[in-house]
Write a protein that holds these residues in place. Structure first.
Motif, PDB file in Angstrom:
ATOM      1  N   UNK A 174       0.825  -1.202   0.000  1.00 57.21           N
ATOM      2  CA  UNK A 174       0.000   0.000   0.000  1.00 57.21           C
ATOM      3  C   UNK A 174       0.863   1.257   0.000  1.00 57.21           C
ATOM      4  N   UNK A 175       0.448   2.241  -0.804  1.00 56.72           N
ATOM      5  CA  UNK A 175       1.101   3.536  -0.792  1.00 56.72           C
ATOM      6  C   UNK A 175       0.506   4.385   0.329  1.00 56.72           C
ATOM      7  N   UNK A 176       1.353   4.816   1.233  1.00 56.22           N
ATOM      8  CA  UNK A 176       0.908   5.639   2.346  1.00 56.22           C
ATOM      9  C   UNK A 176       1.007   7.114   1.977  1.00 56.22           C
ATOM     10  N   UNK A 177      -0.031   7.863   2.288  1.00 57.85           N
ATOM     11  CA  UNK A 177       0.075   9.312   2.191  1.00 57.85           C
ATOM     12  C   UNK A 177       1.019   9.801   3.283  1.00 57.85           C
ATOM     13  N   UNK A 178       1.420  11.042   3.172  1.00 51.33           N
ATOM     14  CA  UNK A 178       2.305  11.609   4.189  1.00 51.33           C
ATOM     15  C   UNK A 178       1.645  11.576   5.563  1.00 51.33           C
ATOM     16  N   UNK A 179       0.349  11.827   5.612  1.00 47.87           N
ATOM     17  CA  UNK A 179      -0.364  11.791   6.895  1.00 47.87           C
ATOM     18  C   UNK A 179      -0.379  10.375   7.455  1.00 47.87           C
ATOM     19  N   UNK A 180      -0.632   9.389   6.603  1.00 48.43           N
ATOM     20  CA  UNK A 180      -0.621   7.996   7.059  1.00 48.43           C
ATOM     21  C   UNK A 180       0.767   7.588   7.525  1.00 48.43           C
ATOM     22  N   UNK A 181       1.790   8.072   6.834  1.00 51.07           N
ATOM     23  CA  UNK A 181       3.165   7.767   7.243  1.00 51.07           C
ATOM     24  C   UNK A 181       3.493   8.411   8.582  1.00 51.07           C
ATOM     25  N   UNK A 182       2.950   9.604   8.821  1.00 52.70           N
ATOM     26  CA  UNK A 182       3.120  10.255  10.115  1.00 52.70           C
ATOM     27  C   UNK A 182       2.456   9.422  11.205  1.00 52.70           C
ATOM     28  N   UNK A 183       1.248   8.950  10.947  1.00 52.07           N
ATOM     29  CA  UNK A 183       0.530   8.137  11.926  1.00 52.07           C
ATOM     30  C   UNK A 183       1.245   6.815  12.192  1.00 52.07           C
ATOM     31  N   UNK A 184       1.927   6.295  11.168  1.00 50.54           N
ATOM     32  CA  UNK A 184       2.622   5.010  11.284  1.00 50.54           C
ATOM     33  C   UNK A 184       3.956   5.141  12.003  1.00 50.54           C
ATOM     34  N   UNK A 185       4.556   6.312  11.926  1.00 53.02           N
ATOM     35  CA  UNK A 185       5.850   6.522  12.573  1.00 53.02           C
ATOM     36  C   UNK A 185       7.010   6.617  11.608  1.00 53.02           C
ATOM     37  N   UNK A 186       6.735   6.494  10.302  1.00 52.63           N
ATOM     38  CA  UNK A 186       7.807   6.658   9.324  1.00 52.63           C
ATOM     39  C   UNK A 186       8.206   8.119   9.186  1.00 52.63           C
ATOM     40  N   UNK A 187       7.253   9.004   9.403  1.00 54.46           N
ATOM     41  CA  UNK A 187       7.477  10.446   9.314  1.00 54.46           C
ATOM     42  C   UNK A 187       7.369  11.050  10.709  1.00 54.46           C
ATOM     43  N   UNK A 188       8.251  11.998  11.003  1.00 51.77           N
ATOM     44  CA  UNK A 188       8.266  12.631  12.319  1.00 51.77           C
ATOM     45  C   UNK A 188       7.562  13.981  12.336  1.00 51.77           C
ATOM     46  N   UNK A 189       7.545  14.657  11.195  1.00 54.36           N
ATOM     47  CA  UNK A 189       6.853  15.948  11.105  1.00 54.36           C
ATOM     48  C   UNK A 189       6.325  16.119   9.697  1.00 54.36           C
ATOM     49  N   UNK A 190       5.085  16.554   9.594  1.00 51.06           N
ATOM     50  CA  UNK A 190       4.432  16.765   8.303  1.00 51.06           C
ATOM     51  C   UNK A 190       4.181  18.253   8.102  1.00 51.06           C
ATOM     52  N   UNK A 191       4.574  18.754   6.925  1.00 52.75           N
ATOM     53  CA  UNK A 191       4.356  20.159   6.602  1.00 52.75           C
ATOM     54  C   UNK A 191       3.655  20.264   5.250  1.00 52.75           C
ATOM     55  N   UNK A 192       3.253  21.467   4.904  1.00 53.32           N
ATOM     56  CA  UNK A 192       2.404  21.652   3.735  1.00 53.32           C
ATOM     57  C   UNK A 192       3.141  21.489   2.413  1.00 53.32           C
ATOM     58  N   UNK A 193       4.311  22.110   2.312  1.00 52.03           N
ATOM     59  CA  UNK A 193       4.972  22.142   1.009  1.00 52.03           C
ATOM     60  C   UNK A 193       6.482  22.278   1.184  1.00 52.03           C
ATOM     61  N   UNK A 194       7.175  22.446   0.046  1.00 49.38           N
ATOM     62  CA  UNK A 194       8.636  22.483   0.065  1.00 49.38           C
ATOM     63  C   UNK A 194       9.172  23.673   0.856  1.00 49.38           C
ATOM     64  N   UNK A 195       8.495  24.797   0.788  1.00 54.97           N
ATOM     65  CA  UNK A 195       8.922  25.979   1.545  1.00 54.97           C
ATOM     66  C   UNK A 195       8.881  25.687   3.042  1.00 54.97           C
TER      67      UNK A 195
END
Length: 280
Positions: A174-195
Motif C-alpha cells: 500500500x502507498x501511504x500518504x504523508x499523513x498515514x506515514x506520520x501516523x505510522x511513525x515513518x514520518x516525524x513531522x508533516x508540513x504543507x509544502x517544500x517551503x
C-alpha cells in the motif's frame, strides 16, 4: 572541510554539516550503482570529519527517491544470462550494506521526503534519525507487486515502526500518504509544502547547532549500540544482509520476479492478478 565531488549527488554545506541531494531527477532520483557508491563514499568521508553534526538527505525536483534503478536490474539480468550467477545477489547486497552504513553514521541524519519515497528510497528514510515530509510524499514498499521481496529494506523499516506495521506495509504494498506515514511513525513531522519543509529543517538544524559535536557522536554511538544494527552485532547483520540478498536473487531468477518485471516494463498486469468477482 573539503567536500567530495560526485556526479549523481550534490553536496553542499549547511549550518551543522552537509546536505546531500540525490540528483537523478529524470528517473525520480532512483539509485543506480554509481550513486550508491557515491553515497557510500560520502558516508566513509563523514566518519572522518569531526565537525559534521548533521547529514541532510533530499531529492532533486520534488521527489525523494523512487527506489532502485530498473537499468541496473536489466544489466544484472544480462550478466546473469552470461553466466554470472551472483549478479542479482551482489546488486541487492550492495544496497543492504549502504543502509547498514547509514544506520551507523555518527552524525544526526535528516531526510526531507517529497513525492516518490518508494522501495530503496523508503529504506533511506527508515535509517534516518529524523524524517520531515511534505504533503506530496507517497511512501511504499511496492516490491511484491513486481514479484519481489523488499529484501534489504524490510528489517530497517521494521526497526523503525515495529514488525507488525512493517508487515502491513510490505504484505499489501500500500502507498501511504504523508499523513498515514506520520501516523505510522515513518514520518516525524508533516508540513504543507517544500517551503515549509525547508523551514522545518532550519528549526532542526538550529536545535542541533546548540549541541556539542562530541556529545552528539557519543550519544548516537550509545543509541546505535542498543539497536539490532550495532557493530557488536556484526555477525548477525552480515547474515541478515546475505539472507535478504539470496531471497531477492531467488525471486528474480526462479520466482515471480521475471513475470513481475516484464509486466512492469510492458505496462500490463502480471498474470497473478485475478479478476474481481462479486459474490452474494
Amino acid at each position: 572541510m573539503n567536500i567530495p565531488t560526485c556526479e549523481h549527488i550534490k553536496i553542499a554545506r549547511n549550518l551543522c554539516g552537509i546536505t546531500v541531494t540525490l540528483n537523478r531527477p529524470q528517473v525520480r532520483n532512483a539509485i543506480n550503482g554509481a550513486m550508491l557508491n557515491e553515497l557510500l563514499g560520502v558516508c566513509t568521508w563523514i566518519s572522518t570529519q569531526q565537525d559534521i553534526r548533521a547529514l541532510v538527505l533530499q531529492g532533486a525536483d520534488g521527489h525523494f527517491c523512487a527506489g532502485g534503478d530498473i537499468a541496473d536490474m536489466l544489466a544484472a539480468a544480462q550478466a546473469y544470462e552470461s553466466g554470472d550467477q551472483s549478479a542479482f545477489y551482489e546488486l541487492n547486497l550492495a544496497y543492504g550494506k549502504l543502509l547498514l552504513t547509514m544506520a551507523r553514521l555518527p552524525c544526526t541524519t535528516i531526510s526531507l521526503l517529497e513525492g516518490s519515497v518508494m522501495g530503496g528510497g523508503l529504506g533511506l528514510a527508515a535509517v534516518s534519525d529524523i524524517c520531515l515530509a511534505s504533503e506530496t510524499a507517497l511512501l511504499a514498499m511496492p516490491e511484491a507487486t513486481l514479484g519481489l521481496p523488499p529484501a534489504q529494506i524490510a528489517a530497517f523499516v521494521a526497526a523503525r515502526i515495529g514488525n507488525a506495521k512493517a508487515r502491513q506495509m510490505a504484505l499489501t504494498a500500500k502507498k501511504l500518504t504523508a499523513q498515514e506515514a506520520l501516523d505510522t511513525g515513518l514520518v516525524d513531522q508533516l508540513v504543507q509544502d517544500q517551503v515549509h519543509l525547508q523551514q522545518a529543517l532550519a528549526t532542526q538544524l538550529r536545535a542541533i547547532n546548540h549541541c556539542s559535536p562530541a556529545a552528539l557522536k557519543t550519544t548516537k554511538s550509545l543509541l546505535i549500540q542498543q539497536s539490532p544494527f550495532s557493530e557488536a552485532n556484526d555477525a548477525n547483520c552480515e547474515q541478515m544482509l546475505a539472507r535478504a540478498a539470496q531471497a531477492f536473487s531467488d525471486a528474480v531468477t526462479q520466482g515471480d520476479g521475471p513475470e513481475g518485471t516484464q509486466a512492469f516494463m510492458q505496462k500490463r498486469r502480471p498474470k497473478w492478478i485475478r479478476d474481481e468477482e462479486v459474490t452474494a
